[in-house]
Motif scaffolding. Structure first.
Motif, PDB file in Angstrom:
ATOM      1  N   LEU A  36       0.837  -1.202   0.000  1.00 54.18           N
ATOM      2  CA  LEU A  36       0.000   0.000   0.000  1.00 54.18           C
ATOM      3  C   LEU A  36       0.871   1.250   0.000  1.00 54.18           C
ATOM      4  O   LEU A  36       0.501   2.271  -0.588  1.00 54.18           O
ATOM      5  N   SER A  84       0.647   4.148  -2.715  1.00 51.55           N
ATOM      6  CA  SER A  84       0.428   5.508  -2.235  1.00 51.55           C
ATOM      7  C   SER A  84       1.538   6.435  -2.710  1.00 51.55           C
ATOM      8  O   SER A  84       1.294   7.598  -3.047  1.00 51.55           O
ATOM      9  N   VAL A 128       0.009  10.919   6.333  1.00 48.07           N
ATOM     10  CA  VAL A 128      -1.186  10.074   6.472  1.00 48.07           C
ATOM     11  C   VAL A 128      -1.403   9.645   7.921  1.00 48.07           C
ATOM     12  O   VAL A 128      -2.495   9.210   8.276  1.00 48.07           O
ATOM     13  N   LEU A 182      -9.528   7.516   3.378  1.00 44.64           N
ATOM     14  CA  LEU A 182      -8.540   6.977   2.440  1.00 44.64           C
ATOM     15  C   LEU A 182      -7.429   7.991   2.154  1.00 44.64           C
ATOM     16  O   LEU A 182      -6.767   7.942   1.126  1.00 44.64           O
ATOM     17  N   ASP A 183      -7.238   8.940   3.050  1.00 42.74           N
ATOM     18  CA  ASP A 183      -6.096   9.855   3.019  1.00 42.74           C
ATOM     19  C   ASP A 183      -6.087  10.824   1.832  1.00 42.74           C
ATOM     20  O   ASP A 183      -5.059  11.037   1.196  1.00 42.74           O
ATOM     21  N   VAL A 212      -2.502  12.666   1.064  1.00 40.29           N
ATOM     22  CA  VAL A 212      -1.885  12.470  -0.244  1.00 40.29           C
ATOM     23  C   VAL A 212      -2.120  13.677  -1.165  1.00 40.29           C
ATOM     24  O   VAL A 212      -1.169  14.236  -1.719  1.00 40.29           O
TER      25      VAL A 212
END
Lengths: 112, 445
Positions: free
Chosen positions: B264, B268, B304, B316-317, B321
């Motif tokens: 992940l 990301s 995050v 989901l940030d 991000v």
């Protein structure tokens, strides 16, 4: 007769099966189960967030054997399933009162 | 010119792919299995709604050059339903449509699992109208009065401010107004399918070439074919290298802070790098792109974690991000921008940044651009979020949220993995089951 039940690490399953077949065990019931022992589960990290995963996957074997074979079968499983690391599992035996083969009606030792 | 149009049609398709399926898969994989369909539906719905209002009044607000308040936006009626827009302008219009769509869809990641689908359907067109269209005008419209592009003079190649800071701030405001998921910080909310997320991230990366490379701007005083060659090459290379560096940046921070480089994290890092290079793609050289990627990957990996420290549920940030990555990229232009020149160096930015002898001027302009985007998006989103909160309400009820938003809002579940237990024993629903009386008669006959 005895019921030998073992909970082992999934990747040791093939080793255990081979050892039991070599010994002469003719059948068993195998399930995929999950659980935990004293070590608890493990931690997973997703984008920095840590999750404790309590249950870890295991294989459970159930084998009905004659009284005289119970200790040997348990010993074979212990030897084949051992990695020496935490989470190797448990083996236990318990008494079985009777066994019937469904197809023929054979009872007890004949039915194993 | 035919070649240019063909190139722009392909670029438009690539950006269209970024929302569906790419973003839907990226976000869908990160949610729990009981919420994946709702997560994907928010992307599909944003696509349908924003696309329609874009051709009705969005394009007019951003690109018509009459009416309105040129500083912030233009008249929604000047080119209503593309009136007065010739067919030769349709390719550009469609390219810009895809930007409006994905910007709005990005916000959904902040509010996973808990929002009425009807509230999202109401939020989307109002937000696009009040926040995206004005900011897109200030950045991409770039008429003489446009605030960010002309008056401040901040550089934004493909949308660090209008797209990523805008969506990131909106995500933060919504997360604060709507509140946390039931069990946030207490129950495990692990991604249910990281393979979907990895696939989505890779598709986003491919689609992003349409986003950045397709954002080519021609200037009148340069030879068009030379400029096309140089600028597309530069933006393609910068987009790629920044993303690669961001993967490394994210994984390094993870390894140091948590001991493992994760899948992940790699996915990301891809998005963080793409976000950060978006505003800078045409303004920096390869070293600048590598620096922007590395810094954004590392900073976003750290950012995050803020939601747990500050206790807001940006599921989901989107903030970690897109807001952080967008700010990093937009500000670092002020450090790494190189001026477009002649010959080999024909592509590049409008001014030199701090590291290339341009002084602090560009950095200040970039900061002002960031502040305008944050303020506008924050105010517009807060207004809409509160209006919805006190009228129709945002949240589904707690019991439905725990059971799963997919079933509650859509009457569906994403997976049917235990057929023998869950559907086998239940059988057909009453409406479709054969009438028992008829069946009995049939058996007797």
């Amino acid at each position: 007769m005895k019921l030998v039940t073992a909970v082992i690490k999934p990747h040791k399953w093939e080793d255990v099966r081979e050892a039991l077949e070599t010994f002469g065990v003719t059948g068993m019931t195998v399930s995929e189960v999950s659980g935990y022992g004293r070590q608890k589960g493990h931690t997973e990290v997703y984008r920095g967030a840590e999750y404790d995963v309590a249950l870890v996957p295991k294989i459970r074997l159930e084998i009905v054997v004659d009284d005289g074979d119970a200790d040997d079968v348990a010993g074979i499983i212990v030897t084949a399933a051992r990695t020496g690391r935490i989470g190797d599992g448990k083996v236990w035996t318990s008494p079985v009162d009777s066994v019937v083969r469904v197809r023929t009606g054979d009872r007890d030792s004949t039915a194993i | 010119m035919d070649g240019y149009n063909a190139f722009m049609l392909v670029a438009t398709l690539l950006v269209l792919m970024m929302t569906t399926p790419a973003l839907a898969l990226f976000y869908g994989g990160m949610t729990r299995s009981k919420s994946v369909l709702n997560m994907m539906m928010m992307s599909y719905a944003a696509m349908a709604i924003v696309g329609i209002i874009w051709v009705l009044w969005g394009y007019s607000m951003v690109f018509s050059d009459e009416g309105g308040i040129d500083t912030f936006f233009n008249s929604p009626f000047a080119n209503f339903a593309l009136d007065g827009v010739g067919y030769d302008g349709y390719t550009f219009m469609m390219f810009q449509l895809t930007f409006a769509v994905i910007t709005t869809a990005l916000i959904s990641g902040a509010i996973a699992d808990r929002v009425k689908f009807s509230a999202w359907l109401v939020f989307v067109p109002i937000w696009a109208t009040l926040s995206y269209f004005p900011l897109a005008h200030m950045v991409f419209g770039c008429t003489d009065g446009a605030l960010i592009c002309s008056q401040i003079g901040a550089q934004d190649y493909a949308g660090g401010t209008a797209v990523h800071i805008n969506a990131g701030v909106a995500g933060l405001v919504l997360a604060l107004v709507i509140g946390k998921r039931v069990g946030f910080g207490r129950e495990p909310m692990r991604p249910h399918n990281l393979t979907l997320t990895m696939l989505g991230a890779a598709l986003l990366w491919v689609g992003w070439y349409g986003f950045n490379v397709g954002s080519i701007v021609f200037s009148d005083d340069l030879d068009a074919s030379d400029q096309f060659l140089a600028e597309t090459g530069l933006t393609f290379a910068n987009t790629t290298l920044a993303t690669m560096a961001a993967i490394i940046g994210w994984l390094l921070v993870e390894k140091v802070l948590h001991g493992k480089a994760t899948t992940l994290g790699a996915a990301s890092g891809i998005v963080a790098g793409l976000v950060a290079i978006t505003p800078a793609a045409g303004a920096v050289n390869i070293l600048g792109a590598l620096a922007i990627g590395l810094v954004s990957g590392a900073l976003c990996a750290w950012a995050v974690g803020l939601k747990f420290k500050l206790n807001y549920d940006d599921s989901l940030d989107v903030v970690g991000v897109h807001l952080v990555g967008g700010i990093v990229g937009t500000l670092m232009i002020g450090l790494f921008s190189v001026t477009a020149g002649e010959g080999d160096n024909i592509a590049g930015g409008a001014v030199d940044g701090l590291f290339y002898g341009g002084g602090l001027g560009s950095l200040v302009d970039q900061l002002l651009g960031v502040l305008v985007a944050v303020a506008w998006s924050g105010a517009a989103t807060l207004l809409i979020a509160l209006a919805i909160k006190f009228t129709m309400g945002w949240r589904i009820d707690e019991e439905s949220e725990v059971e799963g938003i997919d079933f509650d809002q859509h009457g569906e579940s994403a997976y049917d993995l235990h057929t023998s237990l869950s559907s086998g024993s239940g059988g057909l629903a009453a409406a479709t089951r054969p009438d028992p009386a008829t069946r009995t008669e049939g058996a007797r006959a």
